[in-house]
Design a protein around this motif. Sequence first.
Motif, PDB file in Angstrom:
ATOM      1  N   PRO A 379     -57.335 -11.044 -23.300  1.00 30.59           N
ATOM      2  CA  PRO A 379     -58.673 -11.039 -23.832  1.00 30.59           C
ATOM      3  C   PRO A 379     -59.061 -10.710 -24.827  1.00 30.59           C
ATOM      4  CG  PRO A 379     -57.946  -8.659 -22.745  1.00 30.59           C
ATOM      5  CD  PRO A 379     -56.391  -9.920 -22.781  1.00 30.59           C
ATOM      6  N   ASP A 380     -60.952 -11.197 -25.392  1.00 28.22           N
ATOM      7  CA  ASP A 380     -61.305 -10.674 -26.687  1.00 28.22           C
ATOM      8  C   ASP A 380     -61.384  -8.943 -26.668  1.00 28.22           C
ATOM      9  OD1 ASP A 380     -60.413 -13.154 -27.084  1.00 28.22           O
ATOM     10  OD2 ASP A 380     -62.919 -13.434 -26.844  1.00 28.22           O
ATOM     11  N   SER A 475     -56.081  -5.135 -24.943  1.00 29.90           N
ATOM     12  CA  SER A 475     -54.983  -5.811 -23.334  1.00 29.90           C
ATOM     13  C   SER A 475     -55.326  -5.314 -22.371  1.00 29.90           C
ATOM     14  CB  SER A 475     -54.033  -5.818 -24.399  1.00 29.90           C
ATOM     15  OG  SER A 475     -53.804  -6.949 -25.467  1.00 29.90           O
ATOM     16  N   GLU A 476     -55.208  -4.350 -22.659  1.00 33.25           N
ATOM     17  CA  GLU A 476     -54.933  -3.599 -20.945  1.00 33.25           C
ATOM     18  C   GLU A 476     -56.646  -3.335 -20.007  1.00 33.25           C
ATOM     19  OE1 GLU A 476     -51.050   0.207 -21.981  1.00 33.25           O
ATOM     20  OE2 GLU A 476     -53.080  -0.133 -23.260  1.00 33.25           O
ATOM     21  N   ASN A 495     -60.182  -2.666 -16.514  1.00 29.31           N
ATOM     22  CA  ASN A 495     -60.051  -0.436 -15.805  1.00 29.31           C
ATOM     23  C   ASN A 495     -60.538  -0.071 -16.865  1.00 29.31           C
ATOM     24  OD1 ASN A 495     -59.759   1.676 -15.078  1.00 29.31           O
ATOM     25  ND2 ASN A 495     -57.677   1.236 -14.765  1.00 29.31           N
ATOM     26  N   PRO A 496     -61.683   0.386 -17.068  1.00 28.14           N
ATOM     27  CA  PRO A 496     -62.807   0.834 -18.111  1.00 28.14           C
ATOM     28  C   PRO A 496     -62.547   2.467 -18.127  1.00 28.14           C
ATOM     29  CG  PRO A 496     -64.173  -0.412 -16.626  1.00 28.14           C
ATOM     30  CD  PRO A 496     -62.742  -0.498 -15.642  1.00 28.14           C
ATOM     31  N   THR A 540     -49.193   1.331 -17.039  1.00 30.68           N
ATOM     32  CA  THR A 540     -47.902   1.117 -16.337  1.00 30.68           C
ATOM     33  C   THR A 540     -49.417  -0.125 -15.260  1.00 30.68           C
ATOM     34  OG1 THR A 540     -46.574   0.199 -14.956  1.00 30.68           O
ATOM     35  CG2 THR A 540     -47.667   1.982 -14.476  1.00 30.68           C
ATOM     36  N   TYR A 541     -48.961  -1.829 -15.424  1.00 29.14           N
ATOM     37  CA  TYR A 541     -49.208  -2.449 -14.614  1.00 29.14           C
ATOM     38  C   TYR A 541     -49.289  -2.677 -13.077  1.00 29.14           C
ATOM     39  CZ  TYR A 541     -51.576  -7.047 -13.154  1.00 29.14           C
ATOM     40  OH  TYR A 541     -52.680  -7.833 -12.414  1.00 29.14           O
ATOM     41  N   ASP A 542     -50.178  -1.888 -12.232  1.00 28.17           N
ATOM     42  CA  ASP A 542     -49.541  -1.176 -11.096  1.00 28.17           C
ATOM     43  C   ASP A 542     -51.205  -1.721  -9.810  1.00 28.17           C
ATOM     44  OD1 ASP A 542     -48.630  -0.421  -8.653  1.00 28.17           O
ATOM     45  OD2 ASP A 542     -47.879   1.368  -9.399  1.00 28.17           O
ATOM     46  N   VAL A 543     -50.998  -1.212  -9.141  1.00 30.74           N
ATOM     47  CA  VAL A 543     -52.154  -1.669  -7.548  1.00 30.74           C
ATOM     48  C   VAL A 543     -52.687  -0.212  -7.458  1.00 30.74           C
ATOM     49  CG1 VAL A 543     -52.169  -2.399  -5.222  1.00 30.74           C
ATOM     50  CG2 VAL A 543     -50.743  -3.471  -6.300  1.00 30.74           C
ATOM     51  N   ASP A 544     -54.069  -0.241  -7.647  1.00 28.79           N
ATOM     52  CA  ASP A 544     -54.980   0.918  -8.181  1.00 28.79           C
ATOM     53  C   ASP A 544     -54.766   1.135  -6.281  1.00 28.79           C
ATOM     54  OD1 ASP A 544     -56.151   2.626  -8.937  1.00 28.79           O
ATOM     55  OD2 ASP A 544     -57.708   1.532 -10.291  1.00 28.79           O
TER      56      ASP A 544
END
Length: 707
Positions: A379-380, A475-476, A495-496, A540-544
């Motif tokens: 993402p920008d 990026s996150e 995810n703001p 970390t990248y996960d299922v919320d």
Amino acid sequence: MQVHRFHASALLAGTAMAIALLAVSGPAKAQEAAAGGNATELEQITVDGAREGDIVDVPAAVSSADRDTIQDSYAGNVTQVLRSTPGTFTREPPDQAGVVVNIRGLQGMGRVNSMIDGVPQTFRNLSGHSGTFDDMLYVEQNLLVGVDVTRGAVSGAEGMGTLAGAANFRTLDVDDVLLPGRDYGVMTTVRVGTNGFDYSRLLAGAARTDMGEGEIGVVGALSDTKRSPYENGDGILYPNGGAQHPKSGLFKVNFAPDSDHRLSLGGIWYDNEFLPGSSGYNWLINNQTYTAKYTYRPGSDLIDFSANAYLNITDMEFDGSNGTSTVFDGRKGTNTTTGFDAANRMRFDLGEETELKLLYGFAFSHDEYEGNAKRGANPDGTLVKAGAFGEATVSHGIFDVTGALRYDYWSLEGISGYEAAGTGGCPAGGDPCPMDALSRSGGDLNPKITVAARPLDWFQPYVTYAHTSRPPTASEMFYPGGHSFDGSSDPINNNPNLVPETSRGWEFGVNLAGEDVLAGGDRAWLKAGYFHNRIKNYITYDVDTDGSARWVNAGGTTIMRGVEIDGGYDAGRYYAGFSLTIADTEQPEAVISGVGNDTGQLPDDFATIDVGMRFFEEALTVGGRMRYVGESKQAYINEASSFRLDDYTLFDVHASWQVNENAKVFLNIENVFNRTYMQANSGLADNLAGIANGRGRTFIVGATAKF
């Protein structure tokens, strides 16, 4: 957005300026070349060109490798240098030219501040299901003269917004090229090798001359290294160890109108093309780093001022001409980082063996990524970091007490998502249209205190307690959750609500150093320490909780701890050095770990031992090295599917002969016994290939000449 390619002609102009100055400088006054470059800045706990004698006096976990170590002992392989440093590792897939620094189990997303000549390198690109968002540093090996590592909390501008530490890669300057007592000269280095190491070459010119009460110095350099696919210990050509031919150059000018003022201007350019197996596209990388450094040191205890400004531009383009994929052919992205910092040091004599040292300053950086319509999952966005810092050290008798406090501010701006062309209010036939703008900001106060004592000249114990924090990146926070920011994915995967990672850490260490230990004139030193860090809100990248996959703050506390030992012995005729790490640095793993969010997983233990002898009045050095890496894991989907990697022990041989003042020759043999192994922390794509990716036996010979 245009990707700017680097060409050799751009460097020839800079080198021509250096050579022109060589011709006109004339017989200026002879000056002794400074051994090792810059001095150690102990107040900031950074080791800028420090030697072992300096490091062992620093009450912190610091390490430094000089030019001889990098270029002679390791044939320019700086990733192996880092892996031979306690508490420090790298992510090292054979198909990726970028250097990824891991400190105490943490890497990527700015957790480690990786710098070239003090300039943060923040480029990252998620590509392929086994890709990472690691920060990647691109530098040509021949230009390196040192790498300095600080583990844990870092004072000064270098520690702004970092969680685990900092690594600074230093490049050639005037004194690295010139012979002692000379004011102009040329240096060249050539290497050739086997097993995929085709050649490496460097040409540099430098000069300095009087300028009123001061002097001016200039240096220019051109360098390139050509590599081909290599064979592992079984003689199998590793499929993902693709060819690459990085080309680079450097130009620096140092102005010192008098003994008080110094201004240094520099530029480094890097250009490369390679094919990572995890992406299916050729990466075209162009990196430009520009610096402006000013110091004012009038000899006053109240003024020791420095100011720095920098610009780094990394351009990336995907080329799908290899035929493996076309969906993202033509992807372009530019990561631009600008920043400045300033600091002053003061010293007060308070009497009765009491001294006060002060360091204070501020720093600012602006990091922006901009991609085209094929940016994929990149993402920008813009990340601004700013802050002020102060540090005070009171020394009385055998005790030194250092208290530090920094305030780190951050601000993020980006886009929630994009509408595909022809949908909603986005016109058909064009690029995707941006949706809502998002922004977040915050700040953290991070204190640090160190207590050190020197009851004996050779003995210095210390203890440190420190807070560090790292803000989320664009990026996150603005990650689209799918393959592309083109309207085909649900922007809810952004995810703001991410908050910064925070660490609370203890460090207990001891420095030992002595002379005439086993024989007259010898020297021994050792740095040993234990660290214990408690990290909250690890990202970390996960299922919320709503069932959507996104970057989230992990619950609970992540604990990382370990022991680091670094030491050496030198008796002139023979020497030995070693490093050892025994640690537990496991990270939180997502339910789809390793797929699109491949994170570094370190072995719990790794060590290096290097021993050697010197002959012919220490002109010839012959050494052998053992590299041990313990068992490790490559995360994949879940615990049951993850790859378990065996430990391995490698042996290398290195030798260098200083023929005379002008010439040195050297030899390196990597993996002498042709061991077959899978490198730790090399990435998911390498493990999925099912072929051991460790390089087999490799010979490299070369020579350096100075005139």
